[in-house]
Design a protein around this motif. Structure first.
Motif, PDB file in Angstrom:
ATOM      1  N   GLU A 183       0.826  -1.203   0.000  1.00  0.00           N
ATOM      2  CA  GLU A 183       0.000   0.000   0.000  1.00  0.00           C
ATOM      3  C   GLU A 183       0.864   1.258   0.000  1.00  0.00           C
ATOM      4  O   GLU A 183       0.556   2.241  -0.666  1.00  0.00           O
ATOM      5  CB  GLU A 183      -0.936   0.009   1.218  1.00  0.00           C
ATOM      6  N   ILE A 184       1.964   1.211   0.753  1.00  0.00           N
ATOM      7  CA  ILE A 184       2.871   2.359   0.819  1.00  0.00           C
ATOM      8  C   ILE A 184       3.571   2.551  -0.525  1.00  0.00           C
ATOM      9  O   ILE A 184       3.628   3.660  -1.059  1.00  0.00           O
ATOM     10  CB  ILE A 184       3.890   2.191   1.973  1.00  0.00           C
ATOM     11  N   ALA A 185       4.091   1.441  -1.103  1.00  0.00           N
ATOM     12  CA  ALA A 185       4.818   1.524  -2.376  1.00  0.00           C
ATOM     13  C   ALA A 185       3.928   2.008  -3.513  1.00  0.00           C
ATOM     14  O   ALA A 185       4.387   2.721  -4.404  1.00  0.00           O
ATOM     15  CB  ALA A 185       5.427   0.168  -2.725  1.00  0.00           C
ATOM     16  N   LYS A 186       2.668   1.622  -3.500  1.00  0.00           N
ATOM     17  CA  LYS A 186       1.749   2.054  -4.560  1.00  0.00           C
ATOM     18  C   LYS A 186       1.218   3.465  -4.320  1.00  0.00           C
ATOM     19  O   LYS A 186       0.473   3.989  -5.134  1.00  0.00           O
ATOM     20  CB  LYS A 186       0.588   1.068  -4.680  1.00  0.00           C
ATOM     21  N   GLY A 187       1.590   4.058  -3.188  1.00  0.00           N
ATOM     22  CA  GLY A 187       1.175   5.426  -2.907  1.00  0.00           C
ATOM     23  C   GLY A 187      -0.228   5.548  -2.344  1.00  0.00           C
ATOM     24  O   GLY A 187      -0.773   6.645  -2.263  1.00  0.00           O
ATOM     25  N   PHE A 188      -0.825   4.428  -1.927  1.00  0.00           N
ATOM     26  CA  PHE A 188      -2.163   4.495  -1.350  1.00  0.00           C
ATOM     27  C   PHE A 188      -2.145   5.176   0.016  1.00  0.00           C
ATOM     28  O   PHE A 188      -3.074   5.901   0.366  1.00  0.00           O
ATOM     29  CB  PHE A 188      -2.772   3.095  -1.203  1.00  0.00           C
ATOM     30  N   TYR A 189      -1.096   4.903   0.797  1.00  0.00           N
ATOM     31  CA  TYR A 189      -0.971   5.461   2.144  1.00  0.00           C
ATOM     32  C   TYR A 189       0.489   5.782   2.427  1.00  0.00           C
ATOM     33  O   TYR A 189       1.387   5.114   1.921  1.00  0.00           O
ATOM     34  CB  TYR A 189      -1.432   4.446   3.215  1.00  0.00           C
ATOM     35  N   SER A 190       0.692   6.770   3.286  1.00  0.00           N
ATOM     36  CA  SER A 190       2.030   7.040   3.813  1.00  0.00           C
ATOM     37  C   SER A 190       2.188   6.242   5.105  1.00  0.00           C
ATOM     38  O   SER A 190       1.210   5.698   5.635  1.00  0.00           O
ATOM     39  CB  SER A 190       2.193   8.531   4.103  1.00  0.00           C
ATOM     40  N   ARG A 191       3.391   6.194   5.633  1.00  0.00           N
ATOM     41  CA  ARG A 191       3.604   5.511   6.917  1.00  0.00           C
ATOM     42  C   ARG A 191       2.774   6.153   8.023  1.00  0.00           C
ATOM     43  O   ARG A 191       2.229   5.463   8.876  1.00  0.00           O
ATOM     44  CB  ARG A 191       5.085   5.518   7.295  1.00  0.00           C
ATOM     45  N   ASP A 192       2.684   7.470   8.015  1.00  0.00           N
ATOM     46  CA  ASP A 192       1.889   8.167   9.033  1.00  0.00           C
ATOM     47  C   ASP A 192       0.409   7.844   8.901  1.00  0.00           C
ATOM     48  O   ASP A 192      -0.291   7.692   9.909  1.00  0.00           O
ATOM     49  CB  ASP A 192       2.111   9.675   8.947  1.00  0.00           C
ATOM     50  N   GLU A 193      -0.078   7.727   7.660  1.00  0.00           N
ATOM     51  CA  GLU A 193      -1.483   7.367   7.461  1.00  0.00           C
ATOM     52  C   GLU A 193      -1.750   5.940   7.927  1.00  0.00           C
ATOM     53  O   GLU A 193      -2.814   5.667   8.510  1.00  0.00           O
ATOM     54  CB  GLU A 193      -1.865   7.530   5.986  1.00  0.00           C
ATOM     55  N   ILE A 194      -0.798   5.044   7.713  1.00  0.00           N
ATOM     56  CA  ILE A 194      -0.929   3.670   8.215  1.00  0.00           C
ATOM     57  C   ILE A 194      -1.076   3.698   9.734  1.00  0.00           C
ATOM     58  O   ILE A 194      -1.941   3.021  10.300  1.00  0.00           O
ATOM     59  CB  ILE A 194       0.287   2.793   7.805  1.00  0.00           C
ATOM     60  N   LYS A 195      -0.251   4.490  10.399  1.00  0.00           N
ATOM     61  CA  LYS A 195      -0.327   4.593  11.863  1.00  0.00           C
ATOM     62  C   LYS A 195      -1.697   5.087  12.310  1.00  0.00           C
ATOM     63  O   LYS A 195      -2.254   4.589  13.292  1.00  0.00           O
ATOM     64  CB  LYS A 195       0.769   5.530  12.388  1.00  0.00           C
ATOM     65  N   LEU A 196      -2.259   6.054  11.603  1.00  0.00           N
ATOM     66  CA  LEU A 196      -3.582   6.581  11.954  1.00  0.00           C
ATOM     67  C   LEU A 196      -4.677   5.533  11.751  1.00  0.00           C
ATOM     68  O   LEU A 196      -5.587   5.408  12.575  1.00  0.00           O
ATOM     69  CB  LEU A 196      -3.898   7.837  11.150  1.00  0.00           C
ATOM     70  N   VAL A 197      -4.588   4.780  10.672  1.00  0.00           N
ATOM     71  CA  VAL A 197      -5.577   3.732  10.414  1.00  0.00           C
ATOM     72  C   VAL A 197      -5.483   2.654  11.494  1.00  0.00           C
ATOM     73  O   VAL A 197      -6.510   2.221  12.041  1.00  0.00           O
ATOM     74  CB  VAL A 197      -5.394   3.104   9.009  1.00  0.00           C
ATOM     75  N   VAL A 198      -4.277   2.244  11.827  1.00  0.00           N
ATOM     76  CA  VAL A 198      -4.092   1.222  12.864  1.00  0.00           C
ATOM     77  C   VAL A 198      -4.628   1.723  14.199  1.00  0.00           C
ATOM     78  O   VAL A 198      -5.297   0.979  14.933  1.00  0.00           O
ATOM     79  CB  VAL A 198      -2.609   0.797  12.961  1.00  0.00           C
TER      80      VAL A 198
END
Length: 188
Positions: free
Chosen positions: A57-72
């Motif tokens: 998801e990060i490599a394809k540009g769907f989410y940044s690392r910070d956005e992943i943290k927020l979703v989690v």
């Protein structure tokens, strides 16, 4: 696929997990948030994984690392709110980190009917695929701690809640004990 409504009617003795970033819980946490709590009530546990598992998801540009943290964070908070167990899972596809090459070959190969694997990126075939090897408890806890920013929460997600789920599972014997030789006519 099996209709969700039918699963909910027959959920006795079944534990239902949320799946990872391709599952309904992730979808509701990132897109449709109107009835997220109601939707989360159908799960016994909500899965979160180390950041590296979300590499696709990060490599394809769907989410940044910070956005992943927020979703989690939203997954964990909502799970706790509705009584589902948030738990760290590795979404494991191979045992050792060096075995990743075998999965990469599988992802790059065309599937039945010439279909491309969802993780394959035609525009950039060498992009970083997720790290989905089996982690030790310490490795998992360390990665989850970096994701959630708390050693205590990482231990709860990685160790304590895994044990809770294990304790919810009955001891099952898939086969009856004993020998069951076939009985054939005219055989001795």
């Amino acid at each position: 696929s099996f209709p969700l409504s039918e699963l909910m009617k027959r959920r006795d003795n079944i534990l239902i997990g949320s799946s990872g970033s391709k599952g309904l819980a992730w979808k509701y946490a990132t897109q449709d948030q109107s009835n997220i709590e109601e939707m989360f009530k159908m799960f016994d546990y909500i899965e979160v994984s180390p950041t590296s598992v979300y590499g696709g998801e990060i490599a394809k540009g769907f989410y940044s690392r910070d956005e992943i943290k927020l979703v989690v964070k939203k997954l964990i908070e909502t799970a706790n709110k509705v009584g589902a167990i948030p738990v760290a899972t590795g979404d494991v596809y191979y045992n050792e980190p060096e075995d990743k090459i075998l999965r990469d070959v599988y992802i790059a190969a065309k599937g039945l009917g010439g279909k491309v694997h969802p993780l394959f990126n035609r525009a950039n075939p060498k992009y970083t695929k997720p790290n989905q090897h089996l982690r030790t408890t310490d490795e998992m806890q360390g990665e989850i701690e970096r994701l959630v920013g708390s050693e205590e929460l990482a231990k709860i997600l990685t160790v304590d809640n895994s044990i809770k789920i294990f304790e919810m599972i009955d001891n099952v014997k898939p086969l009856k004990e004993g020998l069951f030789a076939p009985k054939l006519p005219f055989a001795e």
